[in-house]
Scaffold this motif. Sequence first.
Motif, PDB file in Angstrom:
ATOM      1  N   VAL A   1       0.814  -1.207   0.000  1.00 22.98           N
ATOM      2  CA  VAL A   1       0.000   0.000   0.000  1.00 22.98           C
ATOM      3  C   VAL A   1       0.853   1.265   0.000  1.00 22.98           C
ATOM      4  O   VAL A   1       1.929   1.301   0.598  1.00 22.98           O
ATOM      5  CB  VAL A   1      -0.954  -0.013   1.219  1.00 22.98           C
ATOM      6  CG1 VAL A   1      -0.206   0.052   2.538  1.00 22.98           C
ATOM      7  CG2 VAL A   1      -1.989   1.089   1.138  1.00 22.98           C
ATOM      8  N   LEU A   2       0.336   2.281  -0.693  1.00 24.11           N
ATOM      9  CA  LEU A   2       0.838   3.641  -0.538  1.00 24.11           C
ATOM     10  C   LEU A   2      -0.099   4.346   0.425  1.00 24.11           C
ATOM     11  O   LEU A   2      -1.328   4.261   0.283  1.00 24.11           O
ATOM     12  CB  LEU A   2       0.849   4.384  -1.877  1.00 24.11           C
ATOM     13  CG  LEU A   2       1.772   3.857  -2.955  1.00 24.11           C
ATOM     14  CD1 LEU A   2       1.645   4.713  -4.225  1.00 24.11           C
ATOM     15  CD2 LEU A   2       3.224   3.816  -2.488  1.00 24.11           C
ATOM     16  N   GLN A   3       0.472   5.061   1.407  1.00 24.69           N
ATOM     17  CA  GLN A   3      -0.315   5.749   2.426  1.00 24.69           C
ATOM     18  C   GLN A   3      -0.096   7.249   2.293  1.00 24.69           C
ATOM     19  O   GLN A   3       1.049   7.703   2.247  1.00 24.69           O
ATOM     20  CB  GLN A   3       0.114   5.314   3.824  1.00 24.69           C
ATOM     21  CG  GLN A   3       0.017   3.827   4.074  1.00 24.69           C
ATOM     22  CD  GLN A   3       0.669   3.426   5.393  1.00 24.69           C
ATOM     23  OE1 GLN A   3       1.695   3.961   5.794  1.00 24.69           O
ATOM     24  NE2 GLN A   3       0.055   2.458   6.060  1.00 24.69           N
ATOM     25  N   GLY A   4      -1.194   8.004   2.227  1.00 23.84           N
ATOM     26  CA  GLY A   4      -1.110   9.458   2.170  1.00 23.84           C
ATOM     27  C   GLY A   4      -1.978  10.066   3.250  1.00 23.84           C
ATOM     28  O   GLY A   4      -3.178   9.785   3.321  1.00 23.84           O
ATOM     29  N   TYR A   5      -1.374  10.907   4.107  1.00 21.00           N
ATOM     30  CA  TYR A   5      -2.137  11.518   5.199  1.00 21.00           C
ATOM     31  C   TYR A   5      -2.995  12.660   4.691  1.00 21.00           C
ATOM     32  O   TYR A   5      -2.512  13.559   4.001  1.00 21.00           O
ATOM     33  CB  TYR A   5      -1.215  12.037   6.301  1.00 21.00           C
ATOM     34  CG  TYR A   5      -0.919  10.992   7.342  1.00 21.00           C
ATOM     35  CD1 TYR A   5      -1.809  10.778   8.390  1.00 21.00           C
ATOM     36  CD2 TYR A   5       0.219  10.214   7.272  1.00 21.00           C
ATOM     37  CE1 TYR A   5      -1.556   9.797   9.354  1.00 21.00           C
ATOM     38  CE2 TYR A   5       0.482   9.232   8.224  1.00 21.00           C
ATOM     39  CZ  TYR A   5      -0.414   9.037   9.259  1.00 21.00           C
ATOM     40  OH  TYR A   5      -0.172   8.071  10.206  1.00 21.00           O
ATOM     41  N   VAL A   6      -4.271  12.631   5.070  1.00 20.68           N
ATOM     42  CA  VAL A   6      -5.200  13.722   4.818  1.00 20.68           C
ATOM     43  C   VAL A   6      -5.167  14.657   6.016  1.00 20.68           C
ATOM     44  O   VAL A   6      -5.139  15.877   5.873  1.00 20.68           O
ATOM     45  CB  VAL A   6      -6.630  13.188   4.582  1.00 20.68           C
ATOM     46  CG1 VAL A   6      -7.636  14.323   4.476  1.00 20.68           C
ATOM     47  CG2 VAL A   6      -6.661  12.302   3.342  1.00 20.68           C
ATOM     48  N   SER A   7      -5.176  14.077   7.226  1.00 18.85           N
ATOM     49  CA  SER A   7      -5.083  14.878   8.455  1.00 18.85           C
ATOM     50  C   SER A   7      -4.293  14.083   9.487  1.00 18.85           C
ATOM     51  O   SER A   7      -4.474  12.876   9.621  1.00 18.85           O
ATOM     52  CB  SER A   7      -6.471  15.245   8.988  1.00 18.85           C
ATOM     53  OG  SER A   7      -7.169  14.090   9.399  1.00 18.85           O
ATOM     54  N   GLU A   8      -3.421  14.784  10.205  1.00 23.51           N
ATOM     55  CA  GLU A   8      -2.582  14.168  11.226  1.00 23.51           C
ATOM     56  C   GLU A   8      -2.632  14.991  12.503  1.00 23.51           C
ATOM     57  O   GLU A   8      -2.846  16.197  12.457  1.00 23.51           O
ATOM     58  CB  GLU A   8      -1.108  14.139  10.811  1.00 23.51           C
ATOM     59  CG  GLU A   8      -0.758  13.407   9.596  1.00 23.51           C
ATOM     60  CD  GLU A   8       0.754  13.395   9.385  1.00 23.51           C
ATOM     61  OE1 GLU A   8       1.462  12.691  10.112  1.00 23.51           O
ATOM     62  OE2 GLU A   8       1.213  14.105   8.471  1.00 23.51           O
TER      63      GLU A   8
END
Length: 190
Positions: free
Chosen positions: A22-29
């Motif tokens: 998987v590629l993981q991209g943060y929308v909110s952290e």
Amino acid sequence: SLRALARALIPSLSWRHHGVGVLQGYVSEGGTVEVRVHLWRPDLVKPGIAVSGAIHDHRFDLVSHVIAGGIGHDEWFAQPSADGDYETLTLTHARAAAATKFHGPVLPTGERFRASCNPLYIPEGNTYRFPASCFHRSTVPTFAVTVVEKHDQSSTPARVLHPKAKPPVMAFGHDITQSLIADVVQQALA
């Protein structure tokens, strides 16, 4: 609405590769709930991790919305056993690992388990919830996009459950090509 939101955000996200595929991209952290977009594809699975290294738990409660494709979700049940065939390692969580360039296990826990698996498949349009500290493995039968919520994150380290006879392949600590990332992102947008 989640598909439209993900499609709008995907071009602007920074992507981290996790070896389970998987590629993981943060929308909110950083808030009480963190949100990521996950892009799944079989060619993102790190060699050897399916045999040892993919079964893990989380330090948060997980809510995953499958917005395209489908995901294999294998629930693993680990019973403590002095002569069990599985053992655990604690992990440095992904952001700390990236910040420190340390991508391996923190340490073996010394715990041994007997383990069994309940394989499930979550198709597009469905949401599943999975509690912190329970073991699972995601499998990638085909391309998929998920939007993941992380709730009630704790400082307790996550663990990898692996066969005692097979040291685990670590999910981080490697590079993939930018062209592969771009190809996966383009497939997600399509």
